[in-house]
Write a protein that holds these residues in place. Structure first.
Motif, PDB file in Angstrom:
ATOM      1  N   TYR A   1       0.850  -1.192   0.000  1.00 59.11           N
ATOM      2  CA  TYR A   1       0.000   0.000   0.000  1.00 59.11           C
ATOM      3  C   TYR A   1       0.884   1.240   0.000  1.00 59.11           C
ATOM      4  CZ  TYR A   1      -4.108  -2.831   0.788  1.00 59.11           C
ATOM      5  OH  TYR A   1      -5.120  -3.738   0.637  1.00 59.11           O
ATOM      6  N   GLN A   2       0.624   2.157  -0.929  1.00 55.83           N
ATOM      7  CA  GLN A   2       1.401   3.396  -1.001  1.00 55.83           C
ATOM      8  C   GLN A   2       0.872   4.436  -0.033  1.00 55.83           C
ATOM      9  OE1 GLN A   2       1.441   4.564  -5.102  1.00 55.83           O
ATOM     10  NE2 GLN A   2       2.783   2.875  -5.682  1.00 55.83           N
ATOM     11  N   SER A   3      -0.363   4.233   0.399  1.00 59.39           N
ATOM     12  CA  SER A   3      -0.990   5.192   1.295  1.00 59.39           C
ATOM     13  C   SER A   3      -1.366   4.514   2.603  1.00 59.39           C
ATOM     14  CB  SER A   3      -2.241   5.757   0.609  1.00 59.39           C
ATOM     15  OG  SER A   3      -3.214   6.160   1.529  1.00 59.39           O
ATOM     16  N   GLU A   4      -0.976   5.127   3.712  1.00 58.91           N
ATOM     17  CA  GLU A   4      -1.355   4.601   5.020  1.00 58.91           C
ATOM     18  C   GLU A   4      -2.871   4.610   5.182  1.00 58.91           C
ATOM     19  OE1 GLU A   4      -0.820   5.824   9.682  1.00 58.91           O
ATOM     20  OE2 GLU A   4       0.872   6.205   8.343  1.00 58.91           O
ATOM     21  N   ALA A   5      -3.533   5.632   4.637  1.00 56.39           N
ATOM     22  CA  ALA A   5      -4.991   5.738   4.744  1.00 56.39           C
ATOM     23  C   ALA A   5      -5.674   4.588   4.014  1.00 56.39           C
ATOM     24  CB  ALA A   5      -5.464   7.083   4.197  1.00 56.39           C
ATOM     25  N   ALA A   6      -5.214   4.278   2.795  1.00 61.81           N
ATOM     26  CA  ALA A   6      -5.815   3.172   2.031  1.00 61.81           C
ATOM     27  C   ALA A   6      -5.594   1.847   2.756  1.00 61.81           C
ATOM     28  CB  ALA A   6      -5.229   3.117   0.623  1.00 61.81           C
TER      29      ALA A   6
END
Length: 189
Positions: free
Chosen positions: A161-166
């Motif tokens: 995952y490139q985004s912690e939120a995703a």
């Protein structure tokens, strides 16, 4: 909250029964059990370690015996790993969950067309390849959350995952709780 589930253990039946005289592995199993009994009875230095290693052998031999039967041929992860094409793709996902996998990339690893791969994976494993990949990533992430002191962003990137939120959204969907709460609850904090 979803606990960390090992795909191998969830693919096995609750009890493995191995009947002596009906399987070529039964003598091996009997030998291991006899050695374990001797170790436990003698209580020599290092017996606990020897028994633990023998228990590993006992499990592996039991698993081999189970795989030699037709009982494991139902839909699921175990059936998928035994297939030469799907098994290759599953091995790739397990080896590199952080990779940006697509259905096409997995099909190439398996050595077949995207359509053939997608149909074969679904029919053998019982879910789509990308759904399986997400579940695998969450399994790995759950372990990383408990085994490492790294932050959630580090765990997110280690599972693709490139985004912690995703990642947090996906993890909460899988575990029923956000990663930080999962870590705190599982570590008793």
């Amino acid at each position: 909250m979803t606990p960390r589930r090992n795909p191998l253990l969830t693919a096995l039946p609750p009890v493995l029964v191995i009947r002596s005289g009906t399987d070529c592995h039964a003598p091996w199993l009997k030998t291991i059990l006899n050695v374990i009994a001797e170790e436990l009875a003698q209580e020599q230095p290092g017996s606990n370690l020897v028994v633990a290693k023998l228990a590993d052998l006992l499990f592996m031999q039991s698993l081999r015996t189970y795989l030699a039967t037709d009982l494991h041929k139902s839909v699921g992860w175990m059936r998928g790993i035994m297939d030469p094409l799907v098994g290759r793709a599953i091995s790739c996902m397990h080896a590199a969950p952080e990779r940006r996998w697509t259905l096409q990339a997995l099909a190439q690893e398996a050595g077949c067309s995207r359509a053939v791969f997608a149909q074969r994976f679904s029919s053998l494993v019982g879910q789509g390849a990308l759904s399986y990949l997400t579940a695998w990533r969450m399994h790995v992430a759950a372990g990383l959350l408990l085994d490492e002191t790294g932050n959630i962003g580090t765990v997110a990137s280690r599972v693709g995952y490139q985004s912690e939120a995703a990642f947090s959204i996906a993890f909460k969907r899988w575990a029923g709780t956000p990663p930080s709460q999962y870590r705190a609850m599982m570590l008793g904090g």
